[in-house]
Design an enzyme around this catalytic site. Structure first.
Site, mmCIF file in Angstrom:
data_model
loop_
_atom_site.group_PDB
_atom_site.id
_atom_site.type_symbol
_atom_site.label_atom_id
_atom_site.label_comp_id
_atom_site.label_asym_id
_atom_site.label_seq_id
_atom_site.Cartn_x
_atom_site.Cartn_y
_atom_site.Cartn_z
ATOM 1 N N VAL A 220 0.858 -1.183 0.000
ATOM 2 C CA VAL A 220 0.000 0.000 0.000
ATOM 3 C C VAL A 220 0.891 1.230 0.000
ATOM 4 O O VAL A 220 1.654 1.457 0.946
ATOM 5 C CB VAL A 220 -0.909 0.012 1.247
ATOM 6 C CG1 VAL A 220 -1.803 1.243 1.226
ATOM 7 C CG2 VAL A 220 -1.732 -1.258 1.319
ATOM 8 N N ASP B 229 -6.899 -5.575 17.200
ATOM 9 C CA ASP B 229 -5.763 -4.673 17.359
ATOM 10 C C ASP B 229 -5.920 -3.437 16.478
ATOM 11 O O ASP B 229 -5.000 -3.048 15.776
ATOM 12 C CB ASP B 229 -4.464 -5.425 17.024
ATOM 13 C CG ASP B 229 -3.231 -4.725 17.586
ATOM 14 O OD1 ASP B 229 -3.401 -3.794 18.389
ATOM 15 O OD2 ASP B 229 -2.119 -5.112 17.214
ATOM 16 N N ASP C 47 -3.149 -6.254 9.023
ATOM 17 C CA ASP C 47 -2.807 -7.148 10.139
ATOM 18 C C ASP C 47 -3.967 -7.870 10.809
ATOM 19 O O ASP C 47 -4.005 -8.007 12.027
ATOM 20 C CB ASP C 47 -2.016 -6.394 11.218
ATOM 21 C CG ASP C 47 -0.570 -6.193 10.799
ATOM 22 O OD1 ASP C 47 -0.206 -6.697 9.719
ATOM 23 O OD2 ASP C 47 0.180 -5.545 11.540
#
Lengths: 191, 642
Positions: B164, B206, B224
């Site tokens: 990205v 998270d 993630d």
């Protein structure tokens, strides 16, 4: 919760020295895991009190319903000793890995450096503590508990079954003595 | 130095420290007459005492932090793992180093995350991670970073994912607060990603600005998934743990990286669900808008307190023209009780979308002033719900005394705000921090008002009285009892918000009075804790071997020593009986409110306290036995709490 550890702790408290031999590695493993996990978390600004590690290990390993105040103090004392081993060992390995580098050089030309610097030489400190222990073993234990174990004055007093005032007094002497000892080594190396 | 010299050293050192600096030289001369070594050593030590400053004050573990993880390994540049050739180092991610790499097969740039070697040690976690990461990726949602490949080469586990080009939300926030339309746009896209993942049954765990990538074209990409679940709290010791996830039963002492984004349930180590992600997104949204996190603190427990107890400073106090609806959204996202958050993330995404559109419309309508409305200024530096010793805590209780009878606290739940009522695991960490000081014990000769030097013949002829006591302590969390009550000798360290009962028994019959002495802003205050109307019919009379169990009392916000005077007397205490009717009213709640009453109590305690008694703690049974000769025993119990 490790029932076995609780039992060993009680046996040790009751005077069974062999229980300590079995207890030590179990506590050691847990503390090492917690400490490593902590040490690897390097980029955070927050600082952790090592006493939290000791408390955490205690909570995880010992069934608090079965033990008393005194057992806890003993556990903390034991943990502080282990923390010293762990951290000194850690420093030793890091030292070996960076031999030639100046990461562990110790200069005491500025008074604050030794207190604040992240480069305090734990190996030298450890040796100085051994010197101290030769004539003041209890002072050395206090340093172990306060500095390595992160225990409070109160916890240290409990673990050693002495008064707060004595802990404070001895802690003062030990810190000063160690400071001067390290400084004189550092000075003589520089000259 | 000889061992003898060394032994002498510490004694002389302490003695000399007591002296004024100018007197020390003479002291040294006197005590080190012909021992020049000792004199020199001592004088250097005394000088070092000042110089030592903070030496060893900072605990060892915090000195060593720079030797933790390895630096990114430059030697990896140019190396190839499978068909991925590493081009450059991009950064350090939540779990391992991230490199820009070329996919030699497909000729495209990818981000290659190399997981630490320790990762491979735990196959179960690895498998779970792969499953989660893949299923998140399989949602093929435009706001979720695509994972191309997960593999292992040369013993190193890697993740090849979409590269990205852009910046992290973290670096964007660091440039200053983000105008509401833009912040909402980012939150909306993140919520879209979450809605897709949550639909697929995946919780991110998270969410934080580091995991939200802002592409240059305005696209938001969430990173993630699955990594948070990899947090090595059990068997692993690797550097895998920049995520805050706390599996059950894991005390959070060492999990610190991103605690600011943790939901209340997460700080408690409870099972997380999609609503936990919503909370974290709420924290991120707040931070985007005002540039500061809503829950702050000097230390991890402080942050936890803020998360569990505090309400963030309302937007309106920090921004001009804060849209009211934005505050509502935040209130819902940051509801302490997850039941009160959005019951689906799709619902959240919808609301953010509608709201975002409206803001844009408003902006268009006010065209010409668009840039103005888009740039909201901070009114003042953020004083977020910060927790720390220096700041008075948010509290809903009267501040009069640190121990309050439960009956004075209405309602009994919800309002029981306590400074440091932490999660179970956090409580566990702090509970043991300190242990109380044993009380001074004296015994009293009521008839003679004798000085301490009463001849033994007289004292020995007096009857012996004794009693023992212990506490029953109930930990509290969120105004509700937390786990079983436990007996305590009074020497534990208690948390504000917890409750205790005082238990008392004696082989003799007599009259019992419990008086709480607590500091307030206006000086000392006294409260009658026993007798109480609800116990023993307001009578102080206790029969021999009767166990008296008091009402529940609660530790309120004032940390420190809580003094409880125990007065055990053969006869009633006239002064207290006279005041009883005045203080045991619904209004007074046991407090000795007027100055005259307080004087009476003070004088009474002072006079009783001339006497001597003896306390022995039975640590095994958590009981303390107090004994002495005379008709009245007085004993001070000091309870520490914070």
């Amino acid at each position: 919760m490790e029932e076995g550890i609780t039992k060993l702790l009680l046996q040790w408290s009751d005077g069974d020295r062999t229980a300590l031999d079995r207890l030590l590695p179990l506590v050691y493993d847990e503390l090492r895991r917690l400490a490593q996990s902590y040490l690897r978390r390097h980029r955070q600004n927050l600082s952790l009190q090592p006493t939290l590690l000791v408390h955490e290990a205690y909570l995880k390993l010992v069934n608090q319903e079965e033990v008393n105040w005194n057992n806890r103090a003993q556990f903390f004392g034991l943990s502080a000793k282990i923390m010293r081993d762990l951290l000194v060992d850690h420093a030793r390995r890091a030292h070996a890995a960076k031999r030639g580098g100046d990461n562990y050089s110790l200069s005491l030309s500025e008074a604050d450096r030794i207190g604040q610097s992240p480069n305090l030489d734990l190996l030298a400190l450890n040796e100085a503590m051994e010197e101290l222990a030769k004539f003041k073993p209890r002072h050395c234990q206090i340093v172990e508990m306060r500095f390595f174990g992160g225990l409070t004055i109160e916890e240290t007093a409990e673990a050693l079954a002495i008064s707060h005032a004595t802990v404070e007094r001895d802690w003062n002497f030990a810190r000063t003595w160690l400071y001067r000892h390290l400084k004189s080594i550092s000075d003589s190396e520089q000259n | 130095m000889t061992p003898e010299q060394l032994q002498k050293l510490s004694g002389l050192y302490h003695a000399a420290l007591e002296l004024e600096p100018l007197q020390r030289e003479a002291f040294l001369q006197k005590h080190c007459l012909d021992d020049e070594d000792l004199r020199r050593e001592l004088s250097q030590l005394l000088a070092a005492n000042e110089e030592a400053g903070t030496f060893l004050i900072k605990p060892a573990i915090n000195l060593n932090r720079e030797i933790g993880p390895k630096q990114p390994d430059a030697s990896l540049i140019g190396r190839t793992f499978d068909h991925y050739r590493i081009v450059s180092h991009l950064g350090t991610g939540g779990m391992g180093e991230v490199y820009l790499a070329m996919d030699e097969k497909l000729g495209r740039k990818i981000a290659l995350k190399l997981l630490p070697a320790e990762f491979a040690n735990d196959q179960e976690r690895l498998r779970r991670f792969v499953t989660e990461a893949k299923s998140a990726s399989a949602t093929a949602h435009p706001n979720i970073v695509t994972i191309h490949d997960i593999g292992e080469a040369e013993g190193i586990h890697y993740i090849a994912q979409e590269f990205v080009e852009g910046e992290t939300l973290r670096s964007r926030i660091e440039q200053g607060p983000i105008p509401p339309p833009e912040a909402l746009n980012i939150a909306r896209q993140t919520a879209n990603a979450l809605a897709a993942a949550h639909d697929a049954g995946i919780v991110h765990r998270d969410i934080k600005p580091e995991n939200i990538m802002l592409r240059h074209d305005g696209f938001v990409k969430l990173l993630d998934f699955g990594l948070a679940g990899m947090n090595p709290t059990e068997a692993m010791s690797g550097d895998l743990s920049n995520s805050p996830t706390l599996p059950k039963n894991t005390a959070p002492g060492v999990i610190m990286g991103t605690v600011n984004y943790m939901s209340p349930e997460q700080t408690r180590g409870q099972k997380l669900d999609f609503r936990s992600d919503q909370w974290s997104l709420g924290v991120v949204l707040y931070e985007m808008l005002v540039g500061e996190r809503p829950f702050q603190g000097e230390s991890m427990p402080d942050i936890f307190v803020a998360i569990l107890e505090r309400q963030p400073v309302p937007l309106a106090e920090l921004m001009d023209d804060a849209p009211a609806q934005l505050q509502q959204v935040l209130d819902k996202l940051l509801a302490k009780n997850r039941e009160q958050r959005y019951q689906s993330s799709a619902q959240l995404a919808d609301e953010l979308k509608r709201f975002h559109h409206r803001l844009e419309l408003d902006a268009e309508r006010e065209s010409g002033q668009v840039s103005e409305s888009a740039t909201l200024f901070l009114k003042q530096p953020v004083q977020a719900a910060k927790s720390g010793a220096t700041e008075p805590p948010v509290i809903s209780q009267p501040a009069h005394t640190a121990v309050a009878p439960i009956s004075s606290i209405q309602p009994a739940t919800g309002e029981l705000a306590a400074v440091t009522r932490l999660s179970r695991s956090t409580i566990a960490l702090v509970v043991f921090l300190l242990v109380a000081v044993i009380a001074v014990v004296l015994w009293f000769l009521i008839q003679q008002k004798a000085p301490a030097t009463v001849p033994p013949t007289i004292t020995e002829s007096l009857p012996e009285r004794s009693f023992h006591y212990w506490l029953t302590v109930q930990r509290m969390r969120d105004g509700k009892p937390d786990r079983a009550e436990f007996p305590s000798s009074g020497r534990d360290f208690y948390e504000s918000g917890w409750r205790f009962r005082f238990n008392f028994a004696s082989p003799q019959s007599g009259h019992l009075y419990l008086i709480n002495e607590g500091p307030t802003e206006n000086g000392v205050s006294y409260w009658l804790l026993f007798p109480m109307p609800s116990v023993n019919e307001a009578s102080a009379k206790i029969e021999a071997n009767q166990t008296m169990t008091s009402n529940w009392f609660q530790f309120t916000k004032d940390a420190g020593d809580e003094k409880i005077w125990v007065i055990w007397s053969a006869e009633t205490i006239r002064e207290l009986e006279a005041l009883k009717a005045d203080v045991l009213t619904p209004q007074a709640q046991g407090e000795f409110r007027n100055p005259q009453q307080r004087d009476t109590v003070r004088r009474l305690l002072d006079s009783l306290n001339q006497s001597k008694s003896e306390a022995r703690e039975d640590r095994r049974n958590m009981k303390t036995a107090v004994s002495g000769r005379g008709d009245t025993l007085i004993h001070l119990v000091e309870l520490k709490h914070h």
